[in-house]
Design a protein around this motif. Structure first.
Motif, PDB file in Angstrom:
ATOM      1  N   PHE A  11       0.841  -1.196   0.000  1.00 22.49           N
ATOM      2  CA  PHE A  11       0.000   0.000   0.000  1.00 22.49           C
ATOM      3  C   PHE A  11       0.874   1.242   0.000  1.00 22.49           C
ATOM      4  O   PHE A  11       2.067   1.169   0.290  1.00 22.49           O
ATOM      5  CB  PHE A  11      -0.985   0.023   1.180  1.00 22.49           C
ATOM      6  CG  PHE A  11      -0.370  -0.194   2.535  1.00 22.49           C
ATOM      7  CD1 PHE A  11       0.166   0.861   3.262  1.00 22.49           C
ATOM      8  CD2 PHE A  11      -0.359  -1.458   3.105  1.00 22.49           C
ATOM      9  CE1 PHE A  11       0.709   0.663   4.518  1.00 22.49           C
ATOM     10  CE2 PHE A  11       0.179  -1.669   4.368  1.00 22.49           C
ATOM     11  CZ  PHE A  11       0.717  -0.606   5.076  1.00 22.49           C
ATOM     12  N   GLU A  12       0.242   2.363  -0.354  1.00 19.13           N
ATOM     13  CA  GLU A  12       0.914   3.658  -0.415  1.00 19.13           C
ATOM     14  C   GLU A  12       0.311   4.596   0.614  1.00 19.13           C
ATOM     15  O   GLU A  12      -0.907   4.585   0.838  1.00 19.13           O
ATOM     16  CB  GLU A  12       0.772   4.289  -1.807  1.00 19.13           C
ATOM     17  CG  GLU A  12       1.418   3.509  -2.932  1.00 19.13           C
ATOM     18  CD  GLU A  12       2.942   3.501  -2.879  1.00 19.13           C
ATOM     19  OE1 GLU A  12       3.534   4.357  -2.190  1.00 19.13           O
ATOM     20  OE2 GLU A  12       3.531   2.624  -3.529  1.00 19.13           O
ATOM     21  N   GLU A  13       1.157   5.418   1.207  1.00 18.44           N
ATOM     22  CA  GLU A  13       0.719   6.429   2.160  1.00 18.44           C
ATOM     23  C   GLU A  13      -0.382   7.279   1.530  1.00 18.44           C
ATOM     24  O   GLU A  13      -0.270   7.717   0.385  1.00 18.44           O
ATOM     25  CB  GLU A  13       1.926   7.305   2.513  1.00 18.44           C
ATOM     26  CG  GLU A  13       1.724   8.269   3.618  1.00 18.44           C
ATOM     27  CD  GLU A  13       3.023   8.980   4.001  1.00 18.44           C
ATOM     28  OE1 GLU A  13       2.914  10.021   4.664  1.00 18.44           O
ATOM     29  OE2 GLU A  13       4.122   8.498   3.648  1.00 18.44           O
ATOM     30  N   GLY A  14      -1.497   7.447   2.247  1.00 20.27           N
ATOM     31  CA  GLY A  14      -2.619   8.232   1.759  1.00 20.27           C
ATOM     32  C   GLY A  14      -3.670   7.425   1.013  1.00 20.27           C
ATOM     33  O   GLY A  14      -4.776   7.901   0.788  1.00 20.27           O
ATOM     34  N   GLY A  15      -3.343   6.184   0.618  1.00 17.18           N
ATOM     35  CA  GLY A  15      -4.300   5.339  -0.093  1.00 17.18           C
ATOM     36  C   GLY A  15      -5.387   4.801   0.831  1.00 17.18           C
ATOM     37  O   GLY A  15      -5.323   4.932   2.051  1.00 17.18           O
ATOM     38  N   ARG A  16      -6.396   4.183   0.232  1.00 13.32           N
ATOM     39  CA  ARG A  16      -7.536   3.636   0.976  1.00 13.32           C
ATOM     40  C   ARG A  16      -7.116   2.388   1.750  1.00 13.32           C
ATOM     41  O   ARG A  16      -6.637   1.412   1.171  1.00 13.32           O
ATOM     42  CB  ARG A  16      -8.656   3.298  -0.010  1.00 13.32           C
ATOM     43  CG  ARG A  16      -9.928   2.845   0.651  1.00 13.32           C
ATOM     44  CD  ARG A  16     -11.058   2.710  -0.384  1.00 13.32           C
ATOM     45  NE  ARG A  16     -11.921   1.638   0.030  1.00 13.32           N
ATOM     46  CZ  ARG A  16     -12.029   0.467  -0.584  1.00 13.32           C
ATOM     47  NH1 ARG A  16     -11.375   0.222  -1.683  1.00 13.32           N
ATOM     48  NH2 ARG A  16     -12.833  -0.455  -0.119  1.00 13.32           N
ATOM     49  N   ALA A  17      -7.308   2.424   3.062  1.00 15.15           N
ATOM     50  CA  ALA A  17      -6.926   1.310   3.939  1.00 15.15           C
ATOM     51  C   ALA A  17      -8.141   0.420   4.164  1.00 15.15           C
ATOM     52  O   ALA A  17      -9.024   0.748   4.944  1.00 15.15           O
ATOM     53  CB  ALA A  17      -6.394   1.854   5.261  1.00 15.15           C
ATOM     54  N   ASP A  18      -8.182  -0.705   3.486  1.00 13.41           N
ATOM     55  CA  ASP A  18      -9.355  -1.576   3.566  1.00 13.41           C
ATOM     56  C   ASP A  18      -9.021  -3.010   3.966  1.00 13.41           C
ATOM     57  O   ASP A  18      -9.883  -3.873   3.989  1.00 13.41           O
ATOM     58  CB  ASP A  18     -10.109  -1.576   2.235  1.00 13.41           C
ATOM     59  CG  ASP A  18      -9.259  -2.052   1.069  1.00 13.41           C
ATOM     60  OD1 ASP A  18      -8.057  -2.332   1.260  1.00 13.41           O
ATOM     61  OD2 ASP A  18      -9.800  -2.137  -0.041  1.00 13.41           O
ATOM     62  N   ARG A  19      -7.751  -3.249   4.317  1.00 10.05           N
ATOM     63  CA  ARG A  19      -7.340  -4.608   4.691  1.00 10.05           C
ATOM     64  C   ARG A  19      -6.096  -4.539   5.559  1.00 10.05           C
ATOM     65  O   ARG A  19      -5.500  -3.485   5.702  1.00 10.05           O
ATOM     66  CB  ARG A  19      -7.097  -5.465   3.459  1.00 10.05           C
ATOM     67  CG  ARG A  19      -5.953  -5.008   2.600  1.00 10.05           C
ATOM     68  CD  ARG A  19      -5.986  -5.561   1.197  1.00 10.05           C
ATOM     69  NE  ARG A  19      -7.158  -5.015   0.536  1.00 10.05           N
ATOM     70  CZ  ARG A  19      -7.996  -5.721  -0.224  1.00 10.05           C
ATOM     71  NH1 ARG A  19      -7.746  -6.970  -0.473  1.00 10.05           N
ATOM     72  NH2 ARG A  19      -9.050  -5.173  -0.758  1.00 10.05           N
ATOM     73  N   PHE A  20      -5.719  -5.681   6.109  1.00  4.46           N
ATOM     74  CA  PHE A  20      -4.465  -5.787   6.839  1.00  4.46           C
ATOM     75  C   PHE A  20      -3.946  -7.198   6.697  1.00  4.46           C
ATOM     76  O   PHE A  20      -4.644  -8.094   6.200  1.00  4.46           O
ATOM     77  CB  PHE A  20      -4.613  -5.368   8.314  1.00  4.46           C
ATOM     78  CG  PHE A  20      -5.500  -6.271   9.148  1.00  4.46           C
ATOM     79  CD1 PHE A  20      -4.961  -7.274   9.935  1.00  4.46           C
ATOM     80  CD2 PHE A  20      -6.871  -6.080   9.183  1.00  4.46           C
ATOM     81  CE1 PHE A  20      -5.777  -8.082  10.722  1.00  4.46           C
ATOM     82  CE2 PHE A  20      -7.689  -6.867   9.971  1.00  4.46           C
ATOM     83  CZ  PHE A  20      -7.139  -7.881  10.744  1.00  4.46           C
ATOM     84  N   TRP A  21      -2.684  -7.397   7.103  1.00  5.49           N
ATOM     85  CA  TRP A  21      -2.019  -8.677   6.935  1.00  5.49           C
ATOM     86  C   TRP A  21      -1.287  -9.068   8.209  1.00  5.49           C
ATOM     87  O   TRP A  21      -0.809  -8.218   8.950  1.00  5.49           O
ATOM     88  CB  TRP A  21      -0.983  -8.599   5.808  1.00  5.49           C
ATOM     89  CG  TRP A  21      -1.558  -8.210   4.491  1.00  5.49           C
ATOM     90  CD1 TRP A  21      -1.975  -9.052   3.495  1.00  5.49           C
ATOM     91  CD2 TRP A  21      -1.781  -6.884   4.007  1.00  5.49           C
ATOM     92  NE1 TRP A  21      -2.449  -8.328   2.433  1.00  5.49           N
ATOM     93  CE2 TRP A  21      -2.342  -6.987   2.723  1.00  5.49           C
ATOM     94  CE3 TRP A  21      -1.578  -5.612   4.532  1.00  5.49           C
ATOM     95  CZ2 TRP A  21      -2.686  -5.889   1.960  1.00  5.49           C
ATOM     96  CZ3 TRP A  21      -1.934  -4.505   3.783  1.00  5.49           C
ATOM     97  CH2 TRP A  21      -2.477  -4.655   2.510  1.00  5.49           C
ATOM     98  N   ILE A  22      -1.159 -10.363   8.409  1.00  4.50           N
ATOM     99  CA  ILE A  22      -0.272 -10.935   9.407  1.00  4.50           C
ATOM    100  C   ILE A  22       0.769 -11.718   8.608  1.00  4.50           C
ATOM    101  O   ILE A  22       0.423 -12.627   7.838  1.00  4.50           O
ATOM    102  CB  ILE A  22      -1.004 -11.887  10.384  1.00  4.50           C
ATOM    103  CG1 ILE A  22      -2.141 -11.173  11.111  1.00  4.50           C
ATOM    104  CG2 ILE A  22      -0.004 -12.509  11.362  1.00  4.50           C
ATOM    105  CD1 ILE A  22      -1.719 -10.085  12.057  1.00  4.50           C
TER     106      ILE A  22
END
Length: 152
Positions: free
Chosen positions: A37-48
């Motif tokens: 992901f890029e700074e400022g982009g839409r945060a819609d997920r995460f990872w382990i």
């Protein structure tokens, strides 16, 4: 890469909460050099992270992005999915091939709203990581850009 134990979901959350979250996970992989992901982009997920390493970086005006922290096995990549306006505060890049569990941020937020005990556990886990990462960012930026001897 030695982060406090609170960054590991395996150690931070009770087994019943981990199991509920893991039930929603899907396995993904990223090649070395892939931007998650890029700074400022839409945060819609995460990872382990299961295997590999991911660099967190921060845009610094007039300079190249500063690597703030390197994350590895069992660590959380991405916390901005939990907090409005759901925009990434940093960027992330796979520095080696990465295998990870991916979670849908909206689905996990919905689970947390439906179960306040789960919600509190997730908020405390992620909140601890946010505090750690902000301190890491501050320290790293001072190391990189503050005049010599200007620290505390």
């Amino acid at each position: 890469m030695n982060a406090p134990t609170t960054t590991s979901m395996l150690r931070a959350l009770p087994a019943e909460h981990r199991e509920r979250l893991m039930h929603t996970a899907r396995e993904v992989s990223f090649p070395q050099g892939a931007r998650l992901f890029e700074e400022g982009g839409r945060a819609d997920r995460f990872w382990i992270i299961r295997t590999g390493t991911v660099d967190l970086d921060m845009h610094v005006p007039g300079r190249r992005a500063a690597v703030i922290e390197t994350l590895g096995r069992d660590e959380l990549v991405g916390w901005s999915w939990l907090f409005a306006p759901h925009a990434w505060h940093m960027g992330a890049e796979a520095t080696t091939p990465v295998r990870a569990y991916e979670f849908d941020g909206a689905a996990i937020r919905s689970m947390c709203e439906d179960d306040p005990v789960l919600g509190l556990a997730v908020a405390q886990w992620v909140g601890g990581i946010v505090a750690h990462r902000l301190n890491s960012a501050r320290t790293r930026l001072l190391d990189l850009y503050a005049p010599y001897g200007s620290g505390r």
